[in-house]
Design a protein around this motif. Structure first.
Motif, mmCIF file in Angstrom:
data_model
loop_
_atom_site.group_PDB
_atom_site.id
_atom_site.type_symbol
_atom_site.label_atom_id
_atom_site.label_comp_id
_atom_site.label_asym_id
_atom_site.label_seq_id
_atom_site.Cartn_x
_atom_site.Cartn_y
_atom_site.Cartn_z
ATOM 1 N N ASP A 1 71.597 65.486 76.340
ATOM 2 C CA ASP A 1 70.904 65.434 75.245
ATOM 3 C C ASP A 1 69.436 65.246 76.114
ATOM 4 O O ASP A 1 69.354 65.650 76.695
ATOM 5 C CB ASP A 1 70.913 63.553 74.549
ATOM 6 N N LYS A 2 68.311 65.481 74.966
ATOM 7 C CA LYS A 2 66.801 65.680 75.111
ATOM 8 C C LYS A 2 66.961 66.810 76.706
ATOM 9 O O LYS A 2 66.195 66.676 77.641
ATOM 10 C CB LYS A 2 65.934 64.483 76.207
ATOM 11 N N SER B 1 68.657 78.105 70.032
ATOM 12 C CA SER B 1 68.889 77.297 69.436
ATOM 13 C C SER B 1 67.610 76.495 70.406
ATOM 14 O O SER B 1 67.266 76.475 71.499
ATOM 15 C CB SER B 1 69.601 76.324 70.269
ATOM 16 N N GLY B 2 67.004 75.316 69.679
ATOM 17 C CA GLY B 2 65.848 74.713 70.111
ATOM 18 C C GLY B 2 64.405 75.618 70.222
ATOM 19 O O GLY B 2 64.445 76.344 69.594
ATOM 20 N N THR B 3 63.363 74.889 70.876
ATOM 21 C CA THR B 3 61.903 75.733 70.949
ATOM 22 C C THR B 3 62.085 76.191 71.901
ATOM 23 O O THR B 3 61.524 75.419 73.370
ATOM 24 C CB THR B 3 60.976 75.136 70.333
ATOM 25 N N VAL B 4 60.989 77.557 72.193
ATOM 26 C CA VAL B 4 60.192 78.374 73.550
ATOM 27 C C VAL B 4 59.042 78.607 73.136
ATOM 28 O O VAL B 4 58.673 78.963 72.038
ATOM 29 C CB VAL B 4 61.265 79.391 74.054
ATOM 30 N N ARG B 5 58.226 77.636 74.554
ATOM 31 C CA ARG B 5 56.750 78.326 73.977
ATOM 32 C C ARG B 5 56.225 78.608 75.703
ATOM 33 O O ARG B 5 56.521 78.584 76.462
ATOM 34 C CB ARG B 5 55.715 77.485 73.263
ATOM 35 N N PHE B 6 55.604 79.642 75.603
ATOM 36 C CA PHE B 6 54.734 80.389 76.795
ATOM 37 C C PHE B 6 53.117 79.200 76.697
ATOM 38 O O PHE B 6 52.617 79.483 75.941
ATOM 39 C CB PHE B 6 54.570 81.434 77.179
ATOM 40 N N ASP B 7 52.713 78.434 78.028
ATOM 41 C CA ASP B 7 51.710 78.420 78.129
ATOM 42 C C ASP B 7 51.011 78.865 78.751
ATOM 43 O O ASP B 7 51.423 79.102 80.206
ATOM 44 C CB ASP B 7 52.005 76.765 78.954
ATOM 45 N N SER B 8 49.754 79.764 78.580
ATOM 46 C CA SER B 8 49.013 80.634 79.379
ATOM 47 C C SER B 8 47.964 79.616 80.364
ATOM 48 O O SER B 8 48.017 80.716 80.976
ATOM 49 C CB SER B 8 48.449 81.788 78.175
ATOM 50 N N ILE C 1 65.521 72.440 73.711
ATOM 51 C CA ILE C 1 66.607 72.451 73.957
ATOM 52 C C ILE C 1 67.193 70.921 72.274
ATOM 53 O O ILE C 1 67.972 71.584 71.384
ATOM 54 C CB ILE C 1 68.046 73.265 74.431
ATOM 55 N N GLY C 2 67.156 70.288 72.922
ATOM 56 C CA GLY C 2 67.598 69.052 72.511
ATOM 57 C C GLY C 2 68.913 68.958 73.264
ATOM 58 O O GLY C 2 69.213 68.940 74.094
ATOM 59 N N LYS C 3 70.112 68.692 72.232
ATOM 60 C CA LYS C 3 71.662 68.790 72.373
ATOM 61 C C LYS C 3 72.109 69.801 72.272
ATOM 62 O O LYS C 3 71.934 70.542 72.216
ATOM 63 C CB LYS C 3 71.685 68.192 70.638
ATOM 64 N N LEU C 4 72.725 69.624 73.689
ATOM 65 C CA LEU C 4 73.445 70.848 74.471
ATOM 66 C C LEU C 4 74.752 70.361 74.085
ATOM 67 O O LEU C 4 75.571 69.761 74.015
ATOM 68 C CB LEU C 4 73.038 70.483 76.133
ATOM 69 N N PHE D 1 67.421 66.380 81.643
ATOM 70 C CA PHE D 1 68.767 65.844 80.629
ATOM 71 C C PHE D 1 68.920 64.759 80.791
ATOM 72 O O PHE D 1 68.726 64.050 81.288
ATOM 73 C CB PHE D 1 69.845 66.981 80.664
ATOM 74 N N VAL D 2 69.588 64.143 79.267
ATOM 75 C CA VAL D 2 69.806 62.728 79.450
ATOM 76 C C VAL D 2 71.051 62.881 78.651
ATOM 77 O O VAL D 2 71.979 63.259 77.854
ATOM 78 C CB VAL D 2 69.164 61.794 78.647
ATOM 79 N N ILE D 3 72.184 62.049 79.668
ATOM 80 C CA ILE D 3 74.082 61.932 79.173
ATOM 81 C C ILE D 3 74.154 60.186 79.321
ATOM 82 O O ILE D 3 74.491 59.602 79.813
ATOM 83 C CB ILE D 3 74.639 62.548 79.397
ATOM 84 N N LYS D 4 73.756 59.982 77.801
ATOM 85 C CA LYS D 4 74.100 58.543 77.295
ATOM 86 C C LYS D 4 75.777 57.999 77.075
ATOM 87 O O LYS D 4 76.410 58.845 76.805
ATOM 88 C CB LYS D 4 73.043 58.425 76.114
ATOM 89 N N GLY D 5 75.443 56.622 77.656
ATOM 90 C CA GLY D 5 77.099 56.479 78.340
ATOM 91 C C GLY D 5 78.173 57.030 79.445
ATOM 92 O O GLY D 5 79.598 57.170 79.155
ATOM 93 N N TRP D 6 77.150 58.273 79.705
ATOM 94 C CA TRP D 6 78.146 58.333 81.532
ATOM 95 C C TRP D 6 77.800 58.072 82.257
ATOM 96 O O TRP D 6 76.166 58.920 82.579
ATOM 97 C CB TRP D 6 78.707 59.899 80.735
#
Length: 156
Positions: A38-39, A59-66, A75-78, A114-119
């Motif tokens: 997640d995340k 999936s998710g959102t992508v942007r370029f910071d100039s 991406i959020g949840k993988l 990233f984060v993996i809850k429960g593992w």
């Protein structure tokens, strides 16, 4: 790492090209529940000679910071499928003669979060916990969370 990660950054005469792909390496299963990554976020720092980028992702959102020259892909949840992000990089122009400033083959880095809850990624388990000097019975359970912290991936 509990996922496959691949990134390709190339510079051509007209434009540059960025390709990122990521997918889970294994499904983390515990008590018949699938634990998801997640995340998930990827930050790729580009050279100063990049003026803009046209990016797209599945999936998710992508942007370029100039301002900071960083590509941010949230991406959020993988999930189980392969996630891809690709795009074209536009070079900055030289103010003296108007030619494109093609970056040298310099090393870039990608930061992963990233984060993996429960593992627990180490595989460590807590079997028992004794608490002394208490008048009550403590609840005997534990929660596992794997957090990436700051993880850098070198782009060759």
């Amino acid at each position: 790492m509990p996922f496959h990660f691949n990134v390709s950054l190339s510079y051509h005469a007209e434009h540059g090209k960025l390709q990122i792909s990521v997918n889970p390496k294994l499904s983390v299963t515990m008590q018949h529940k699938q634990m998801l990554i997640d995340k998930f976020c990827v930050n790729v720092r580009l050279p100063e000679d990049i003026a803009s980028a046209t990016l797209s992702c599945q999936s998710g959102t992508v942007r370029f910071d100039s301002d900071t020259k960083v590509v941010v892909w949230n991406i959020g949840k993988l999930a189980g499928q392969e996630n891809k992000c690709e795009g074209t990089l536009v070079y900055a122009t030289n103010p003296k003669d108007g030619s494109a400033r093609i970056p040298a083959e310099e090393k870039s880095t990608a930061q992963l979060a990233f984060v993996i809850k429960g593992w627990a990624i180490s595989g460590i388990r807590l079997d028992s916990c004794e608490v002394s000097s208490t008048t009550y019975t403590p609840y005997k359970a534990s929660r596992y969370t794997t957090t990436s912290g700051r993880m850098d991936y070198r782009i060759a």
